[in-house]
Design a protein around this motif. Structure first.
Motif, PDB file in Angstrom:
ATOM      1  N   LEU A  24       0.845  -1.205   0.000  1.00  0.00           N
ATOM      2  CA  LEU A  24       0.000   0.000   0.000  1.00  0.00           C
ATOM      3  C   LEU A  24       0.876   1.250   0.000  1.00  0.00           C
ATOM      4  O   LEU A  24       0.650   2.196  -0.771  1.00  0.00           O
ATOM      5  N   LYS A  25       1.881   1.248   0.878  1.00  0.00           N
ATOM      6  CA  LYS A  25       2.766   2.414   0.982  1.00  0.00           C
ATOM      7  C   LYS A  25       3.549   2.623  -0.314  1.00  0.00           C
ATOM      8  O   LYS A  25       3.741   3.757  -0.748  1.00  0.00           O
ATOM      9  N   ALA A  26       3.970   1.517  -0.911  1.00  0.00           N
ATOM     10  CA  ALA A  26       4.749   1.641  -2.151  1.00  0.00           C
ATOM     11  C   ALA A  26       3.884   2.215  -3.275  1.00  0.00           C
ATOM     12  O   ALA A  26       4.321   3.099  -4.015  1.00  0.00           O
ATOM     13  N   ARG A  27       2.642   1.725  -3.362  1.00  0.00           N
ATOM     14  CA  ARG A  27       1.742   2.204  -4.426  1.00  0.00           C
ATOM     15  C   ARG A  27       1.424   3.676  -4.256  1.00  0.00           C
ATOM     16  O   ARG A  27       1.202   4.387  -5.229  1.00  0.00           O
ATOM     17  N   GLU A  50      12.913  -5.411  10.931  1.00  0.00           N
ATOM     18  CA  GLU A  50      12.708  -6.394   9.862  1.00  0.00           C
ATOM     19  C   GLU A  50      11.643  -5.904   8.877  1.00  0.00           C
ATOM     20  O   GLU A  50      11.804  -6.030   7.663  1.00  0.00           O
ATOM     21  N   VAL A  51      10.570  -5.352   9.426  1.00  0.00           N
ATOM     22  CA  VAL A  51       9.462  -4.887   8.582  1.00  0.00           C
ATOM     23  C   VAL A  51       9.933  -3.767   7.651  1.00  0.00           C
ATOM     24  O   VAL A  51       9.612  -3.764   6.458  1.00  0.00           O
ATOM     25  N   VAL A  52      10.699  -2.824   8.193  1.00  0.00           N
ATOM     26  CA  VAL A  52      11.148  -1.697   7.376  1.00  0.00           C
ATOM     27  C   VAL A  52      12.052  -2.195   6.246  1.00  0.00           C
ATOM     28  O   VAL A  52      11.983  -1.721   5.116  1.00  0.00           O
ATOM     29  N   ARG A  53      12.883  -3.214   6.569  1.00  0.00           N
ATOM     30  CA  ARG A  53      13.707  -3.813   5.502  1.00  0.00           C
ATOM     31  C   ARG A  53      12.809  -4.386   4.398  1.00  0.00           C
ATOM     32  O   ARG A  53      13.080  -4.182   3.217  1.00  0.00           O
ATOM     33  N   HIS A  54      11.738  -5.079   4.795  1.00  0.00           N
ATOM     34  CA  HIS A  54      10.803  -5.624   3.802  1.00  0.00           C
ATOM     35  C   HIS A  54      10.168  -4.509   2.978  1.00  0.00           C
ATOM     36  O   HIS A  54      10.060  -4.613   1.766  1.00  0.00           O
ATOM     37  N   HIS A  55       9.735  -3.441   3.674  1.00  0.00           N
ATOM     38  CA  HIS A  55       9.048  -2.343   2.979  1.00  0.00           C
ATOM     39  C   HIS A  55       9.972  -1.683   1.962  1.00  0.00           C
ATOM     40  O   HIS A  55       9.540  -1.324   0.870  1.00  0.00           O
ATOM     41  N   ARG A  56      11.244  -1.532   2.340  1.00  0.00           N
ATOM     42  CA  ARG A  56      12.196  -0.928   1.396  1.00  0.00           C
ATOM     43  C   ARG A  56      12.320  -1.803   0.159  1.00  0.00           C
ATOM     44  O   ARG A  56      12.356  -1.304  -0.968  1.00  0.00           O
ATOM     45  N   ALA A  57      12.367  -3.115   0.377  1.00  0.00           N
ATOM     46  CA  ALA A  57      12.488  -4.050  -0.754  1.00  0.00           C
ATOM     47  C   ALA A  57      11.266  -3.951  -1.661  1.00  0.00           C
ATOM     48  O   ALA A  57      11.387  -3.940  -2.886  1.00  0.00           O
ATOM     49  N   ILE A  58      10.075  -3.854  -1.027  1.00  0.00           N
ATOM     50  CA  ILE A  58       8.838  -3.727  -1.824  1.00  0.00           C
ATOM     51  C   ILE A  58       8.860  -2.414  -2.607  1.00  0.00           C
ATOM     52  O   ILE A  58       8.528  -2.369  -3.791  1.00  0.00           O
ATOM     53  N   ALA A  59       9.257  -1.325  -1.928  1.00  0.00           N
ATOM     54  CA  ALA A  59       9.295  -0.011  -2.574  1.00  0.00           C
ATOM     55  C   ALA A  59      10.248  -0.041  -3.760  1.00  0.00           C
ATOM     56  O   ALA A  59       9.946   0.489  -4.836  1.00  0.00           O
ATOM     57  N   ASP A  60      11.385  -0.687  -3.572  1.00  0.00           N
ATOM     58  CA  ASP A  60      12.357  -0.780  -4.670  1.00  0.00           C
ATOM     59  C   ASP A  60      11.767  -1.547  -5.853  1.00  0.00           C
ATOM     60  O   ASP A  60      11.899  -1.140  -6.999  1.00  0.00           O
ATOM     61  N   ARG A  61      11.110  -2.684  -5.533  1.00  0.00           N
ATOM     62  CA  ARG A  61      10.501  -3.491  -6.601  1.00  0.00           C
ATOM     63  C   ARG A  61       9.420  -2.706  -7.330  1.00  0.00           C
ATOM     64  O   ARG A  61       9.347  -2.714  -8.556  1.00  0.00           O
ATOM     65  N   HIS A  68       9.072   0.497  -7.578  1.00  0.00           N
ATOM     66  CA  HIS A  68       9.695   1.567  -8.363  1.00  0.00           C
ATOM     67  C   HIS A  68      10.245   0.999  -9.669  1.00  0.00           C
ATOM     68  O   HIS A  68      10.043   1.574 -10.738  1.00  0.00           O
ATOM     69  N   GLU A  69      10.874  -0.164  -9.569  1.00  0.00           N
ATOM     70  CA  GLU A  69      11.417  -0.802 -10.782  1.00  0.00           C
ATOM     71  C   GLU A  69      10.306  -1.154 -11.751  1.00  0.00           C
ATOM     72  O   GLU A  69      10.431  -0.947 -12.958  1.00  0.00           O
ATOM     73  N   GLU A  70       9.201  -1.678 -11.202  1.00  0.00           N
ATOM     74  CA  GLU A  70       8.074  -2.051 -12.053  1.00  0.00           C
ATOM     75  C   GLU A  70       7.478  -0.825 -12.731  1.00  0.00           C
ATOM     76  O   GLU A  70       7.156  -0.856 -13.916  1.00  0.00           O
ATOM     77  N   ALA A  71       7.341   0.255 -11.952  1.00  0.00           N
ATOM     78  CA  ALA A  71       6.776   1.493 -12.497  1.00  0.00           C
ATOM     79  C   ALA A  71       7.675   2.029 -13.615  1.00  0.00           C
ATOM     80  O   ALA A  71       7.197   2.488 -14.654  1.00  0.00           O
ATOM     81  N   THR A  72       8.965   1.942 -13.405  1.00  0.00           N
ATOM     82  CA  THR A  72       9.916   2.405 -14.411  1.00  0.00           C
ATOM     83  C   THR A  72       9.797   1.556 -15.672  1.00  0.00           C
ATOM     84  O   THR A  72       9.774   2.060 -16.791  1.00  0.00           O
ATOM     85  N   ALA A  73       9.674   0.262 -15.466  1.00  0.00           N
ATOM     86  CA  ALA A  73       9.550  -0.650 -16.605  1.00  0.00           C
ATOM     87  C   ALA A  73       8.265  -0.373 -17.380  1.00  0.00           C
ATOM     88  O   ALA A  73       8.246  -0.384 -18.615  1.00  0.00           O
ATOM     89  N   GLU A  74       7.172  -0.105 -16.622  1.00  0.00           N
ATOM     90  CA  GLU A  74       5.883   0.176 -17.251  1.00  0.00           C
ATOM     91  C   GLU A  74       5.953   1.459 -18.067  1.00  0.00           C
ATOM     92  O   GLU A  74       5.433   1.533 -19.178  1.00  0.00           O
ATOM     93  N   ALA A  75       6.598   2.478 -17.493  1.00  0.00           N
ATOM     94  CA  ALA A  75       6.714   3.775 -18.169  1.00  0.00           C
ATOM     95  C   ALA A  75       7.514   3.637 -19.465  1.00  0.00           C
ATOM     96  O   ALA A  75       7.336   4.420 -20.403  1.00  0.00           O
ATOM     97  N   ALA A  76       8.342   2.615 -19.528  1.00  0.00           N
ATOM     98  CA  ALA A  76       9.178   2.425 -20.716  1.00  0.00           C
ATOM     99  C   ALA A  76       8.361   1.931 -21.904  1.00  0.00           C
ATOM    100  O   ALA A  76       8.832   1.944 -23.029  1.00  0.00           O
ATOM    101  N   GLY A  77       7.133   1.514 -21.670  1.00  0.00           N
ATOM    102  CA  GLY A  77       6.283   1.113 -22.785  1.00  0.00           C
ATOM    103  C   GLY A  77       5.684  -0.261 -22.588  1.00  0.00           C
ATOM    104  O   GLY A  77       6.105  -1.003 -21.703  1.00  0.00           O
ATOM    105  N   PRO A  78       4.660  -0.591 -23.403  1.00  0.00           N
ATOM    106  CA  PRO A  78       3.941  -1.846 -23.240  1.00  0.00           C
ATOM    107  C   PRO A  78       4.835  -3.068 -23.436  1.00  0.00           C
ATOM    108  O   PRO A  78       4.549  -4.121 -22.864  1.00  0.00           O
ATOM    109  N   ALA A  79       5.882  -2.932 -24.170  1.00  0.00           N
ATOM    110  CA  ALA A  79       6.763  -4.070 -24.429  1.00  0.00           C
ATOM    111  C   ALA A  79       7.363  -4.590 -23.128  1.00  0.00           C
ATOM    112  O   ALA A  79       7.606  -5.788 -22.981  1.00  0.00           O
ATOM    113  N   ALA A  80       7.555  -3.667 -22.186  1.00  0.00           N
ATOM    114  CA  ALA A  80       8.168  -4.054 -20.912  1.00  0.00           C
ATOM    115  C   ALA A  80       7.161  -4.736 -20.001  1.00  0.00           C
ATOM    116  O   ALA A  80       7.550  -5.462 -19.094  1.00  0.00           O
ATOM    117  N   GLY A  81       5.871  -4.486 -20.181  1.00  0.00           N
ATOM    118  CA  GLY A  81       4.857  -4.982 -19.259  1.00  0.00           C
ATOM    119  C   GLY A  81       4.440  -6.397 -19.577  1.00  0.00           C
ATOM    120  O   GLY A  81       3.601  -6.925 -18.888  1.00  0.00           O
TER     121      GLY A  81
END
Lengths: 147, 147
Positions: free
Chosen positions: B76-79, B121-132, B134-147
């Motif tokens: 939720l926080k990452a989104r 431990e939770v904050v470590r997990h949240h950072r990992a989710i946020a990173d993922r 962010h990577e997904e959002a970046t990939a999506e922004a790159a175009g439909p081919a990435a999705g």
């Protein structure tokens, strides 16, 4: 360390009254839609935090009960001059908790870290009990005036 | 991560099969009485360890459930691009758990240490989710081919 976590259906969290309002899949064209999504997210966050608080209360009470047990173990060990730590027992506990964690979809490495964290505290308690018992025994040996 | 392990008093550890042969505290005259007392102590130790194992199983299952909640919070926080850590929320949690611990006769300082351990431990997990995310959002922004 990342562990394969439970995947939630994206954008479909129930709100406090059980309705689902999230629309993450839609394009964020309108600012209004975004603020509705934010409101729903905030409600969902409060809902989840309520569950976390309930679980934490349960955890604290179970930990209190666990320390009541280890307190008795510590006193027993001190009376019978057993060493505060028991590496064979600890290894068996870790092995078992890792298995239980796997079944419960909890990261086994975290379960092990958790147990080590608890055991560290317990051994500190046991040392304190052993020191007190030793002092009392010494005082007793010194004669009735000390008792 | 290795945890500072408990050092045992040399030559005084229980054997692998759980027997203990120590007679440090007993007077050498009453060898038989001491061995009966040792047997009773050993039984009591096994009894208490059974309770500890039951409590640990309950703790692991509650922790698994707690991480399912915080996993959803993390997503939720990452989104919604919320920060992984929330110091005000953490302060309120610590305050509450200390109170609960006091009522349950658990050392409040330990309850606080425990919560910090979990939150870390939770904050470590949240950072990992946020990173993922962010990577997904970046990939999506790159175009439909990435999705």
């Amino acid at each position: 360390m990342t562990y394969p976590k439970q995947d939630t259906a994206p954008g479909t969290g129930p709100t406090m009254n059980g309705e689902t309002h999230m629309s993450e899949g839609t394009a964020p064209a309108a600012g209004e839609a975004a603020s509705v999504a934010d409101e729903a997210a905030r409600e969902r966050l409060l809902y989840l935090r309520g569950s976390i608080d309930n679980l934490d209360a349960a955890l604290v009470h179970l930990l209190a009960e666990r320390f009541k047990c280890t307190q008795q173990v510590g006193e027993l060990k001190a009376r019978h001059s057993l060493p505060p730590a028991d590496p064979a027992r600890e290894a068996a506990q870790i092995e078992r908790l890792r298995r239980l964690a796997e079944d419960a979809k909890l990261d086994p490495a975290f379960a092990e870290k958790f147990l080590n964290f608890i055991i560290g505290e317990v051994v500190r308690h046991h040392r304190a009990i052993a020191d007190r018992t030793h002092e009392e025994a010494t005082a007793e040996a010194a004669g009735p005036a000390a008792g």
